[in-house]
Design a protein around this motif. Sequence first.
Motif, mmCIF file in Angstrom:
data_model
loop_
_atom_site.group_PDB
_atom_site.id
_atom_site.type_symbol
_atom_site.label_atom_id
_atom_site.label_comp_id
_atom_site.label_asym_id
_atom_site.label_seq_id
_atom_site.Cartn_x
_atom_site.Cartn_y
_atom_site.Cartn_z
ATOM 1 N N ALA A 37 0.830 -1.210 0.000
ATOM 2 C CA ALA A 37 0.000 0.000 0.000
ATOM 3 C C ALA A 37 0.859 1.253 0.000
ATOM 4 O O ALA A 37 0.564 2.223 -0.699
ATOM 5 C CB ALA A 37 -0.919 -0.016 1.219
ATOM 6 N N ILE B 163 0.658 4.064 -2.988
ATOM 7 C CA ILE B 163 0.310 5.461 -2.699
ATOM 8 C C ILE B 163 1.390 6.395 -3.235
ATOM 9 O O ILE B 163 1.097 7.415 -3.872
ATOM 10 C CB ILE B 163 0.120 5.637 -1.177
ATOM 11 C CG1 ILE B 163 -1.125 4.861 -0.711
ATOM 12 C CG2 ILE B 163 -0.039 7.110 -0.820
ATOM 13 C CD1 ILE B 163 -1.277 4.830 0.795
ATOM 14 N N LEU C 229 -7.404 2.868 -4.240
ATOM 15 C CA LEU C 229 -6.528 1.958 -3.490
ATOM 16 C C LEU C 229 -7.208 0.616 -3.241
ATOM 17 O O LEU C 229 -6.569 -0.436 -3.344
ATOM 18 C CB LEU C 229 -6.139 2.601 -2.156
ATOM 19 C CG LEU C 229 -5.167 1.798 -1.280
ATOM 20 C CD1 LEU C 229 -3.854 1.582 -2.015
ATOM 21 C CD2 LEU C 229 -4.917 2.507 0.035
#
Length: 268
Positions: A214, A218, A234
């Motif tokens: 993650a 990002i 996401l």
Amino acid sequence: MATTDPATVTEQFAAEYARNAVPTMLKAISSIKRYNRFVLLGALLTSYLHQAHYLWTQNAGYFAYLVPLIFDAAMVSMLTVVRTSGIAKDAKRGAMVVFAAAAMLSATINFASPGSLGLRLVFALVVVLVIGVELVAGRIRPDFAAIQAEAAALLAAVNDLTDTTPATEPTTTPEPAPVVDTPPAPAPVAITAPAFTPIPVARPEVPAHLMPTARFVIGRHEQSTGRPITTDELADLLSVTPDIARELLHTITGHTPAVNGTPVGGAR
């Protein structure tokens, strides 16, 4: 005039790779999903019409058009449960049992229809095609480990070239201005706020193995698009629920996005 410095050229290449890798990968995944959806709809429509025609010849009446539709919808629904992350394992096991039963019955009806052996095998394999397309579609996701490894190799090459370049002369710092004594300002009166006990809010548990992926997604998304990633984006990239994606954003960026997907804050 174009630069010939190897370190500058390598830095430019690494930056261009990082800027284009994620958008190109996401575009390819979106195109593959569109083709898989077309194949899935075509296979389901072929199987549905074939079964409906066969049941109609068996005097099933208008139920000949309803029963195949129910079984095809059940197959797609159960496969969606199986390939969606975050759903309980017992629910996935039950969905797999229901899907296997519906697929076997659908393939049996296709094979039992009149016609040559080759033709019946073709219609039975249409159901197998539906199974394969849905299972593959559930596993399509970015290989962030490979992208991160290539980016790390490029950055390592940049660091090696930077270490070999001569250091620049140190710049002289100006002399500080003379300090003027000023009387200290009176201390502000401290106002004590009444103590209160916060009410704990139940937050979903974030799997630890998703944190590196993650954080990488990002950062790459903000580098490539110039804006923070939203919760929905996401969640779609990591194949997780929006609640887990929102908690990942909160843990990594320190901000909680709005419920409707509006981004708040950026990657640190």
